[in-house]
Write a protein that holds these residues in place. Sequence first.
Motif, PDB file in Angstrom:
ATOM      1  N   SER A   1       0.850  -1.185   0.000  1.00  0.00           N
ATOM      2  CA  SER A   1       0.000   0.000   0.000  1.00  0.00           C
ATOM      3  C   SER A   1       0.886   1.235   0.000  1.00  0.00           C
ATOM      4  CB  SER A   1      -0.922   0.017   1.230  1.00  0.00           C
ATOM      5  OG  SER A   1      -1.752   1.156   1.219  1.00  0.00           O
ATOM      6  N   ALA A   2       1.175   1.767  -1.188  1.00  0.00           N
ATOM      7  CA  ALA A   2       2.009   2.961  -1.302  1.00  0.00           C
ATOM      8  C   ALA A   2       1.215   4.194  -0.896  1.00  0.00           C
ATOM      9  CB  ALA A   2       2.517   3.116  -2.731  1.00  0.00           C
ATOM     10  N   ILE A   3       1.871   5.137  -0.237  1.00  0.00           N
ATOM     11  CA  ILE A   3       1.167   6.319   0.281  1.00  0.00           C
ATOM     12  C   ILE A   3       0.617   7.187  -0.846  1.00  0.00           C
ATOM     13  CG2 ILE A   3       2.492   6.387   2.435  1.00  0.00           C
ATOM     14  CD1 ILE A   3       4.241   8.539   1.194  1.00  0.00           C
ATOM     15  N   TRP A   4       1.211   7.083  -2.033  1.00  0.00           N
ATOM     16  CA  TRP A   4       0.779   7.923  -3.145  1.00  0.00           C
ATOM     17  C   TRP A   4      -0.190   7.196  -4.078  1.00  0.00           C
ATOM     18  CZ3 TRP A   4       2.596   4.641  -6.687  1.00  0.00           C
ATOM     19  CH2 TRP A   4       3.811   3.992  -6.459  1.00  0.00           C
ATOM     20  N   SER A   5      -0.617   5.992  -3.714  1.00  0.00           N
ATOM     21  CA  SER A   5      -1.422   5.176  -4.614  1.00  0.00           C
ATOM     22  C   SER A   5      -2.841   4.967  -4.089  1.00  0.00           C
ATOM     23  CB  SER A   5      -0.757   3.807  -4.813  1.00  0.00           C
ATOM     24  OG  SER A   5      -1.585   2.940  -5.554  1.00  0.00           O
ATOM     25  N   ASN A   6      -3.777   4.754  -5.010  1.00  0.00           N
ATOM     26  CA  ASN A   6      -5.147   4.380  -4.646  1.00  0.00           C
ATOM     27  C   ASN A   6      -5.297   2.880  -4.469  1.00  0.00           C
ATOM     28  OD1 ASN A   6      -6.263   6.980  -4.641  1.00  0.00           O
ATOM     29  ND2 ASN A   6      -6.550   6.950  -6.855  1.00  0.00           N
ATOM     30  N   ASN A   7      -4.238   2.123  -4.712  1.00  0.00           N
ATOM     31  CA  ASN A   7      -4.296   0.666  -4.622  1.00  0.00           C
ATOM     32  C   ASN A   7      -3.977   0.175  -3.212  1.00  0.00           C
ATOM     33  OD1 ASN A   7      -4.607   0.345  -7.523  1.00  0.00           O
ATOM     34  ND2 ASN A   7      -2.444   0.860  -7.686  1.00  0.00           N
ATOM     35  N   TYR A   8      -4.585  -0.941  -2.884  1.00  0.00           N
ATOM     36  CA  TYR A   8      -4.184  -1.715  -1.704  1.00  0.00           C
ATOM     37  C   TYR A   8      -4.224  -3.173  -2.133  1.00  0.00           C
ATOM     38  CZ  TYR A   8      -3.998  -3.773   2.937  1.00  0.00           C
ATOM     39  OH  TYR A   8      -3.620  -4.503   4.029  1.00  0.00           O
ATOM     40  N   VAL A   9      -3.142  -3.909  -1.877  1.00  0.00           N
ATOM     41  CA  VAL A   9      -3.061  -5.282  -2.365  1.00  0.00           C
ATOM     42  C   VAL A   9      -2.720  -6.240  -1.239  1.00  0.00           C
ATOM     43  CG1 VAL A   9      -2.049  -6.818  -4.089  1.00  0.00           C
ATOM     44  CG2 VAL A   9      -2.187  -4.371  -4.546  1.00  0.00           C
ATOM     45  N   SER A  10      -3.445  -7.340  -1.201  1.00  0.00           N
ATOM     46  CA  SER A  10      -3.191  -8.428  -0.263  1.00  0.00           C
ATOM     47  C   SER A  10      -2.897  -9.687  -1.069  1.00  0.00           C
ATOM     48  CB  SER A  10      -4.412  -8.649   0.634  1.00  0.00           C
ATOM     49  OG  SER A  10      -4.262  -9.789   1.446  1.00  0.00           O
ATOM     50  N   ALA A  11      -1.812 -10.400  -0.716  1.00  0.00           N
ATOM     51  CA  ALA A  11      -1.418 -11.604  -1.462  1.00  0.00           C
ATOM     52  C   ALA A  11      -1.090 -12.731  -0.494  1.00  0.00           C
ATOM     53  CB  ALA A  11      -0.220 -11.306  -2.357  1.00  0.00           C
ATOM     54  N   TYR A  12      -1.431 -13.959  -0.917  1.00  0.00           N
ATOM     55  CA  TYR A  12      -1.147 -15.118  -0.063  1.00  0.00           C
ATOM     56  C   TYR A  12      -1.087 -16.373  -0.922  1.00  0.00           C
ATOM     57  CZ  TYR A  12      -0.913 -17.640   4.369  1.00  0.00           C
ATOM     58  OH  TYR A  12      -0.482 -18.390   5.441  1.00  0.00           O
ATOM     59  N   SER A  13      -0.234 -17.330  -0.510  1.00  0.00           N
ATOM     60  CA  SER A  13      -0.098 -18.597  -1.223  1.00  0.00           C
ATOM     61  C   SER A  13       0.105 -19.722  -0.224  1.00  0.00           C
ATOM     62  CB  SER A  13       1.091 -18.531  -2.197  1.00  0.00           C
ATOM     63  OG  SER A  13       1.222 -19.735  -2.924  1.00  0.00           O
ATOM     64  N   LYS A  14      -0.496 -20.868  -0.502  1.00  0.00           N
ATOM     65  CA  LYS A  14      -0.399 -22.025   0.392  1.00  0.00           C
ATOM     66  C   LYS A  14      -0.296 -23.290  -0.444  1.00  0.00           C
ATOM     67  CE  LYS A  14      -3.115 -24.477   3.963  1.00  0.00           C
ATOM     68  NZ  LYS A  14      -2.129 -24.414   5.058  1.00  0.00           N
ATOM     69  N   GLY A  15       0.658 -24.137  -0.101  1.00  0.00           N
ATOM     70  CA  GLY A  15       0.810 -25.398  -0.807  1.00  0.00           C
ATOM     71  C   GLY A  15      -0.265 -26.401  -0.441  1.00  0.00           C
ATOM     72  N   GLY A  16      -0.569 -27.296  -1.368  1.00  0.00           N
ATOM     73  CA  GLY A  16      -1.551 -28.341  -1.121  1.00  0.00           C
ATOM     74  C   GLY A  16      -0.894 -29.595  -0.574  1.00  0.00           C
ATOM     75  N   ASN A  17      -1.425 -30.756  -0.980  1.00  0.00           N
ATOM     76  CA  ASN A  17      -0.902 -32.035  -0.495  1.00  0.00           C
ATOM     77  C   ASN A  17      -0.220 -32.842  -1.600  1.00  0.00           C
ATOM     78  OD1 ASN A  17      -2.060 -31.436   2.013  1.00  0.00           O
ATOM     79  ND2 ASN A  17      -4.004 -32.394   1.435  1.00  0.00           N
ATOM     80  N   LYS A  18       0.226 -32.147  -2.634  1.00  0.00           N
ATOM     81  CA  LYS A  18       0.815 -32.842  -3.771  1.00  0.00           C
ATOM     82  C   LYS A  18       2.336 -32.732  -3.807  1.00  0.00           C
ATOM     83  CE  LYS A  18      -3.277 -32.015  -6.657  1.00  0.00           C
ATOM     84  NZ  LYS A  18      -3.773 -31.419  -7.925  1.00  0.00           N
ATOM     85  N   GLY A  19       2.925 -32.141  -2.779  1.00  0.00           N
ATOM     86  CA  GLY A  19       4.365 -31.934  -2.777  1.00  0.00           C
ATOM     87  C   GLY A  19       4.693 -30.465  -2.663  1.00  0.00           C
ATOM     88  N   ILE A  20       5.780 -30.045  -3.294  1.00  0.00           N
ATOM     89  CA  ILE A  20       6.203 -28.658  -3.222  1.00  0.00           C
ATOM     90  C   ILE A  20       5.151 -27.737  -3.828  1.00  0.00           C
ATOM     91  CG2 ILE A  20       7.427 -28.758  -5.435  1.00  0.00           C
ATOM     92  CD1 ILE A  20       9.542 -26.914  -4.199  1.00  0.00           C
ATOM     93  N   ASN A  21       4.980 -26.552  -3.214  1.00  0.00           N
ATOM     94  CA  ASN A  21       4.031 -25.570  -3.723  1.00  0.00           C
ATOM     95  C   ASN A  21       4.503 -25.061  -5.078  1.00  0.00           C
ATOM     96  OD1 ASN A  21       2.160 -23.579  -4.150  1.00  0.00           O
ATOM     97  ND2 ASN A  21       2.634 -22.391  -2.321  1.00  0.00           N
ATOM     98  N   GLN A  22       3.717 -25.301  -6.133  1.00  0.00           N
ATOM     99  CA  GLN A  22       4.089 -24.871  -7.478  1.00  0.00           C
ATOM    100  C   GLN A  22       3.426 -23.559  -7.879  1.00  0.00           C
ATOM    101  OE1 GLN A  22       3.193 -28.603  -9.728  1.00  0.00           O
ATOM    102  NE2 GLN A  22       5.410 -28.768  -9.939  1.00  0.00           N
ATOM    103  N   ASP A  23       2.676 -22.964  -6.952  1.00  0.00           N
ATOM    104  CA  ASP A  23       2.081 -21.651  -7.181  1.00  0.00           C
ATOM    105  C   ASP A  23       3.048 -20.553  -6.755  1.00  0.00           C
ATOM    106  OD1 ASP A  23      -0.236 -22.869  -7.997  1.00  0.00           O
ATOM    107  OD2 ASP A  23      -1.519 -21.946  -6.480  1.00  0.00           O
ATOM    108  N   CYS A  24       2.915 -19.372  -7.336  1.00  0.00           N
ATOM    109  CA  CYS A  24       3.634 -18.200  -6.860  1.00  0.00           C
ATOM    110  C   CYS A  24       2.880 -16.941  -7.284  1.00  0.00           C
ATOM    111  CB  CYS A  24       5.081 -18.166  -7.355  1.00  0.00           C
ATOM    112  SG  CYS A  24       5.304 -18.348  -9.124  1.00  0.00           S
ATOM    113  N   VAL A  25       3.214 -15.826  -6.655  1.00  0.00           N
ATOM    114  CA  VAL A  25       2.514 -14.567  -6.899  1.00  0.00           C
ATOM    115  C   VAL A  25       3.520 -13.435  -7.062  1.00  0.00           C
ATOM    116  CG1 VAL A  25       0.506 -15.314  -5.543  1.00  0.00           C
ATOM    117  CG2 VAL A  25       2.336 -14.006  -4.435  1.00  0.00           C
ATOM    118  N   ILE A  26       3.045 -12.333  -7.637  1.00  0.00           N
ATOM    119  CA  ILE A  26       3.845 -11.113  -7.710  1.00  0.00           C
ATOM    120  C   ILE A  26       2.928  -9.900  -7.628  1.00  0.00           C
ATOM    121  CG2 ILE A  26       3.820 -11.022 -10.243  1.00  0.00           C
ATOM    122  CD1 ILE A  26       6.650  -9.809 -10.103  1.00  0.00           C
ATOM    123  N   VAL A  27       3.393  -8.885  -6.917  1.00  0.00           N
ATOM    124  CA  VAL A  27       2.723  -7.587  -6.861  1.00  0.00           C
ATOM    125  C   VAL A  27       3.813  -6.535  -7.002  1.00  0.00           C
ATOM    126  CG1 VAL A  27       1.380  -5.971  -5.462  1.00  0.00           C
ATOM    127  CG2 VAL A  27       0.887  -8.430  -5.337  1.00  0.00           C
TER     128      VAL A  27
END
Length: 356
Positions: free
Chosen positions: A53-79
């Motif tokens: 949440s930058a002070i000069w921006s109208n944006n607010y972003v929340s991000a989260y990732s959690k692995g399942g039961n198939k092994g290593i978490n193959q998901d990822c995110v970027i903001v």
Amino acid sequence: MVQFSSLLSGLTKNMSTKNGKKRRINLGREATESLAKEARKNGLLLTSPGTVSAIWSNNYVSAYSKGGNKGINQDCVIVWEGFGGKEDVMFCGVFDGHGPWGHLVGKRVKKVMPAYLLHFWQEAMVQRSILKNGELFKNANFDQFGVWKESFLKACSTVDYDLELHPVIDSFYSGTAALTIIREGDLMVLANVGDSRAVLGTTSDDGSLVAVQLTVDFKPNLPQERERIYKSGGSVSELEDEPGVSRIRASNDETPDGPGLALSRAFGDFFVKDFGLISEPDVIQRTITTRDRFVILATDGVWDVVSNEKAVQIVSAEKEESAKKLVEYAAAQWKHKRRGLAADDISVVCLFFHSP
């Protein structure tokens, strides 16, 4: 005519060099990595669970990732707030890897896609500019969405080429879905490769919050996708032990063997790239209004067990940890609705348009 950002200063000289496209792209990647390093230092670049949440921006972003039961978490995110050094531009994405090397493919795409996108965006801006007294100006018929769409199409093609030539990552039987978004002012541009999904939380005429699905889940059984696959010599089929799951296969035999892919668009997965699988994104736009509150980007680990409406309800209830709450709810639903099956990896990015 409107003056360009200082970000493009001197770019025309770089564009006219004869060192070739590959060198220009490499130079663009180096510049982007420098910008990314600065953004990370200032808390504007996020590649792990958290908020921006930058002070000069109208944006607010929340991000989260959690692995399942198939092994290593193959998901990822970027903001990335202030993408490319421009305060009014934000870049977000979720990446859903699959296959033996899927976690590395997803991370690779997450790393190089911003650089390629920014490079081709700069190219498109220069091509649509007028040089006057040493300054670059937008021409009279400048198309903001057209610039981003062209940039996304070229960037995604280059990302796939990057994977094919990578000396270490084996993406023949591995790949990733990618759903990315650019917000520039009131313009929102989404580029979707695969079956991750974007859902908008917006206000209806009666003041209630409603869910609007913005993207298409690109599965092989969609009519337009199936037609392309068949024209390319591939086939679409379901196996008895996977009812309801259609997969691209590299054979038209009645009893195809070998691996199949449950996506019709993906990066990597070169074993079916000649049989109808493409990495071309579906690029769409939306003008953000005062009614629009947020957009949810999530991998299919959410949408397999959570409805659009329920996701919007959860995210609207708690802004600060909205992504984490939705991920935790989806994980619980996997245990309840898909008992006995391994839970999928789950990743969410929630982009709020109007910060408090």
